[in-house]
Design a protein around this motif. Structure first.
Motif, PDB file in Angstrom:
ATOM      1  N   GLU A 132     -15.146  -3.262  -0.878  1.00 14.71           N
ATOM      2  CA  GLU A 132     -15.242  -2.943   0.535  1.00 14.71           C
ATOM      3  C   GLU A 132     -14.264  -3.760   1.353  1.00 14.71           C
ATOM      4  N   GLN A 133     -14.157  -5.050   1.020  1.00 16.31           N
ATOM      5  CA  GLN A 133     -13.200  -5.888   1.723  1.00 16.31           C
ATOM      6  C   GLN A 133     -11.775  -5.505   1.371  1.00 16.31           C
ATOM      7  N   ASP A 134     -11.566  -5.035   0.106  1.00 17.47           N
ATOM      8  CA  ASP A 134     -10.230  -4.660  -0.321  1.00 17.47           C
ATOM      9  C   ASP A 134      -9.723  -3.419   0.389  1.00 17.47           C
ATOM     10  N   LEU A 135     -10.634  -2.613   0.914  1.00 14.94           N
ATOM     11  CA  LEU A 135     -10.238  -1.392   1.596  1.00 14.94           C
ATOM     12  C   LEU A 135      -9.987  -1.611   3.081  1.00 14.94           C
ATOM     13  N   ASN A 136     -10.143  -2.855   3.583  1.00 19.48           N
ATOM     14  CA  ASN A 136      -9.710  -3.145   4.948  1.00 19.48           C
ATOM     15  C   ASN A 136      -8.187  -3.189   4.947  1.00 19.48           C
ATOM     16  N   LEU A 137      -7.571  -2.253   5.648  1.00 18.38           N
ATOM     17  CA  LEU A 137      -6.143  -2.017   5.513  1.00 18.38           C
ATOM     18  C   LEU A 137      -5.390  -2.324   6.786  1.00 18.38           C
ATOM     19  N   ARG A 138      -4.126  -2.588   6.651  1.00 20.61           N
ATOM     20  CA  ARG A 138      -3.269  -2.799   7.799  1.00 20.61           C
ATOM     21  C   ARG A 138      -1.960  -2.044   7.563  1.00 20.61           C
ATOM     22  N   SER A 139      -1.368  -1.555   8.605  1.00 19.82           N
ATOM     23  CA  SER A 139      -0.143  -0.760   8.486  1.00 19.82           C
ATOM     24  C   SER A 139       1.072  -1.670   8.368  1.00 19.82           C
ATOM     25  N   VAL A 140       1.906  -1.356   7.389  1.00 21.59           N
ATOM     26  CA  VAL A 140       3.134  -2.122   7.178  1.00 21.59           C
ATOM     27  C   VAL A 140       4.265  -1.133   6.886  1.00 21.59           C
ATOM     28  N   GLN A 141       5.388  -1.314   7.526  1.00 18.28           N
ATOM     29  CA  GLN A 141       6.544  -0.465   7.304  1.00 18.28           C
ATOM     30  C   GLN A 141       7.464  -1.142   6.288  1.00 18.28           C
ATOM     31  N   THR A 142       7.764  -0.449   5.200  1.00 24.09           N
ATOM     32  CA  THR A 142       8.633  -0.970   4.162  1.00 24.09           C
ATOM     33  C   THR A 142       9.980  -0.275   4.216  1.00 24.09           C
ATOM     34  N   ASP A 143      11.037  -1.047   4.122  1.00 25.18           N
ATOM     35  CA  ASP A 143      12.384  -0.497   4.191  1.00 25.18           C
ATOM     36  C   ASP A 143      12.733   0.190   2.876  1.00 25.18           C
ATOM     37  N   TRP A 144      13.514   1.304   2.945  1.00 24.84           N
ATOM     38  CA  TRP A 144      13.904   2.050   1.750  1.00 24.84           C
ATOM     39  C   TRP A 144      14.753   1.189   0.814  1.00 24.84           C
ATOM     40  N   ALA A 145      15.677   0.418   1.383  1.00 23.71           N
ATOM     41  CA  ALA A 145      16.488  -0.475   0.552  1.00 23.71           C
ATOM     42  C   ALA A 145      15.640  -1.582  -0.062  1.00 23.71           C
ATOM     43  N   GLY A 146      14.670  -2.085   0.699  1.00 23.33           N
ATOM     44  CA  GLY A 146      13.781  -3.103   0.160  1.00 23.33           C
ATOM     45  C   GLY A 146      12.895  -2.569  -0.954  1.00 23.33           C
ATOM     46  N   TYR A 147      12.526  -1.297  -0.841  1.00 27.61           N
ATOM     47  CA  TYR A 147      11.710  -0.685  -1.893  1.00 27.61           C
ATOM     48  C   TYR A 147      12.459  -0.694  -3.219  1.00 27.61           C
ATOM     49  N   TRP A 148      13.727  -0.349  -3.186  1.00 29.12           N
ATOM     50  CA  TRP A 148      14.502  -0.313  -4.423  1.00 29.12           C
ATOM     51  C   TRP A 148      14.941  -1.698  -4.866  1.00 29.12           C
ATOM     52  N   GLU A 149      14.952  -2.639  -3.949  1.00 30.45           N
ATOM     53  CA  GLU A 149      15.262  -4.009  -4.360  1.00 30.45           C
ATOM     54  C   GLU A 149      14.229  -4.544  -5.338  1.00 30.45           C
ATOM     55  N   ARG A 150      12.985  -4.100  -5.184  1.00 27.30           N
ATOM     56  CA  ARG A 150      11.936  -4.553  -6.097  1.00 27.30           C
ATOM     57  C   ARG A 150      11.559  -3.512  -7.143  1.00 27.30           C
ATOM     58  N   ASN A 151      12.211  -2.329  -7.145  1.00 23.16           N
ATOM     59  CA  ASN A 151      11.853  -1.278  -8.097  1.00 23.16           C
ATOM     60  C   ASN A 151      13.023  -0.751  -8.915  1.00 23.16           C
ATOM     61  N   GLU A 152      14.228  -1.249  -8.699  1.00 23.27           N
ATOM     62  CA  GLU A 152      15.342  -0.786  -9.518  1.00 23.27           C
ATOM     63  C   GLU A 152      15.097  -1.143 -10.989  1.00 23.27           C
ATOM     64  N   PRO A 153      15.309  -0.209 -11.907  1.00 21.47           N
ATOM     65  CA  PRO A 153      15.045  -0.491 -13.328  1.00 21.47           C
ATOM     66  C   PRO A 153      15.846  -1.652 -13.889  1.00 21.47           C
ATOM     67  N   LEU A 154      17.088  -1.832 -13.445  1.00 19.93           N
ATOM     68  CA  LEU A 154      17.963  -2.868 -14.004  1.00 19.93           C
ATOM     69  C   LEU A 154      18.069  -4.096 -13.102  1.00 19.93           C
ATOM     70  N   ARG A 155      17.093  -4.297 -12.226  1.00 24.10           N
ATOM     71  CA  ARG A 155      17.173  -5.447 -11.306  1.00 24.10           C
ATOM     72  C   ARG A 155      17.120  -6.770 -12.061  1.00 24.10           C
ATOM     73  N   ASP A 156      16.455  -6.807 -13.199  1.00 24.34           N
ATOM     74  CA  ASP A 156      16.367  -8.026 -14.007  1.00 24.34           C
ATOM     75  C   ASP A 156      16.986  -7.800 -15.381  1.00 24.34           C
TER      76      ASP A 156
END
Length: 516
Positions: A342-366
């Protein structure tokens, strides 16, 4: 009299035609003419559908597709080139099998029966895993083949545990014909295949209001740790199909030398996730993937509406926009409240940048942290991926762990062969032989290491009388290293912790020696 001849004319024509077709060169001529006519009609259809169509009309079953091998010369790489015969040439299928769009249709669009077990003659059993955040993932174990003749070939491991192959489907979670064929061939050759399903994919329930990001390996980490703990004496391998490589490559990069895998392979991998989403696909395939993804999300529309704008998701017209709406404009969990659901479902809105999304999700980042040999199979005629000129060739030339086989034909995860071959897909033969060759290399180097470090043939002979003795010590020491990794999972399996002996530390040090 003329009436008599006219009555015999149809029979005479049929008899003459039958006699002509008994000639092999006449049959080949008619077959080739029919093939060319059908191919030209297919080209017209492809042009109407705006599908690129490379010329593979004149390919014959005796020809072989050109393979360009790109790798850094090391002891392991040289051993693979010398002993992996399937990487020497790829048998070239004739049209229509050689057509890249036919292979995509057969693999991705052609419907698979709901009873996939009957479809490929495989019996599956499913494990559901509860993840740390309350999510659920699924593991489908291919336990046996229904054909008793082929099943007998999988029971050739008396006193040994078969190696396990973890199969990772594409990012859409769709089980394809080629993936089932790979399961079938792996069982025949004595492997133990298991299909990894992300949360919400493959009929796996979605218990948390979020999907897994493109390159987030946290769920895969826990799944592999579960397999490792339940099968500690089995070698682990992993194969990804298409966009599923984003998950596998991310796992290898984040885990580095703490990975539990002996080797990995990627069939038609996505190396640059952002480029993949920003490159326009043929409209037919793009619309099909978009509809399939929307159908998946619609199953959990009510639950996801609390963290996503589902109305915009269902009305968007591109995969890129859908990815942005699902992961870049979502309500993230409040990190200060994680005690209960129940506490985990208390949510807040956050805007994530498209470039930032791929900075942490690119397959060859590491990619620099990868410490497991990885075979990547790519095709120049792949219509779903960026052109071959966009491949990260420098990684394969500089990293001792990456090995690239680039073929002139194969489409996307297809690589179909003629019927008289050992399997339907050349990539399946290549991947399984690659795993066997890597295992043989490690055994040879391990025996050489034993003789050099312990001195004398007598000790090495005694160790050979105990199969897997050194392998088991190496695995236990490797587990200790992995439990101390940044993944933060060591608290769940603290019972495995103990001191590292000198022999184990020496053996683990050798585990990196094949990069010389």
């Amino acid at each position: 009299m003329w009436d008599f001849f006219l009555c015999l004319l149809p029979s005479t024509f049929l008899f003459a035609t039958a006699m002509l077709f008994r000639s092999q060169w006449i049959c080949r001529l008619v077959e080739e003419g029919t093939r060319q006519l059908a191919c030209r009609m297919w080209k017209v259809i492809c042009s109407i559908l705006n599908l690129s169509h490379p010329s593979v009309l004149h390919a014959t079953a005796n020809q072989a597709s050109k393979i360009k091998l790109i790798y850094k010369p090391t002891a392991l790489a040289n051993y693979i080139v010398q002993n992996c015969r399937t990487l020497a040439c790829a048998p070239l299928a004739r049209w229509p099998k050689a057509d890249p769009h036919f292979q995509i249709f057969f693999n991705f669009i052609w419907p698979i029966e709901e009873e996939a077990l009957r479809h490929c003659g495989i019996t599956f059993t499913r494990d559901h895993l509860l993840i740390q955040d309350g999510g659920i993932i699924a593991l489908d174990w291919a336990v046996r083949l229904k054909d008793p003749n082929t099943q007998a070939r999988t029971e050739n491991y008396p006193g040994e545990t078969p190696p396990i192959i973890i199969l990772i489907p594409n990012a859409l979670g769709k089980i394809t014909n080629n993936l089932l064929s790979l399961c079938h061939l792996a069982l025949q050759q004595g492997f133990y295949p298991v299909i990894f399903h992300r949360r919400g994919h493959g009929g796996c329930p979605l218990t948390t209001p979020r999907y897994q990001e493109f390159g987030d390996p946290s769920d895969l980490v826990q799944a592999i740790l579960y397999i490792r703990c339940h099968h500690p004496s089995s070698d682990l391998f992993a194969v990804s199909e298409g966009s599923g490589s984003g998950l596998l490559l991310s796992y290898l990069g984040e885990c580095g030398s703490s990975s539990f895998l002996v080797a990995a392979a990627c069939i038609s991998p996505v190396f640059d996730g952002q480029l993949f989403f920003e490159t326009s696909l043929p409209k037919l395939y793009h619309e099909a993937a978009l509809v399939y993804l929307k159908q998946q999300v619609s199953r959990y529309a009510t639950a996801l509406s609390s963290v996503m704008d589902t109305e915009k998701i269902f009305s968007c017209r591109s995969l890129q926009d859908m990815e942005k709406l699902m992961f870049c404009s979502v309500r993230l969990r409040d990190p200060g409240q994680k005690e209960t659901l129940e506490q985990d479902l208390n949510l807040r809105s956050v805007q994530t940048d498209w470039a930032g999304y791929w900075e942490r999700n690119e397959p060859l980042r590491d990619a620099d942290e990868v410490a497991v040999p990885v075979l990547c199979l790519c095709s120049s005629d792949d219509p779903l991926l960026p052109p071959a000129s966009a491949l990260p060739v420098s990684i394969f030339q500089n990293s001792p762990y990456f090995f690239l086989a680039l073929t002139s034909q194969g489409s996307h995860c297809g690589f179909l062969q003629e019927e008289n071959r050992s399997s339907a897909s050349w990539s399946h033969d290549a991947v399984l032989e690659y795993f066997q060759v890597v295992t043989e290399f490690f055994k040879v180097e391990e025996n050489n290491c034993l003789m050099d470090r312990f001195g004398g043939w007598e000790i090495a002979y005694r160790l050979r009388q105990k199969p897997g003795a050194m392998t088991q010590r190496r695995r236990r020491s490797t587990m200790l290293r992995r439990e101390k990794s940044v993944l933060g999972l060591q608290t769940q399996f603290s019972s495995h912790s103990r001191s590292v002996t000198f022999e184990e530390q020496e053996t683990f040090t050798w585990n990196r020696s094949y990069t010389r």
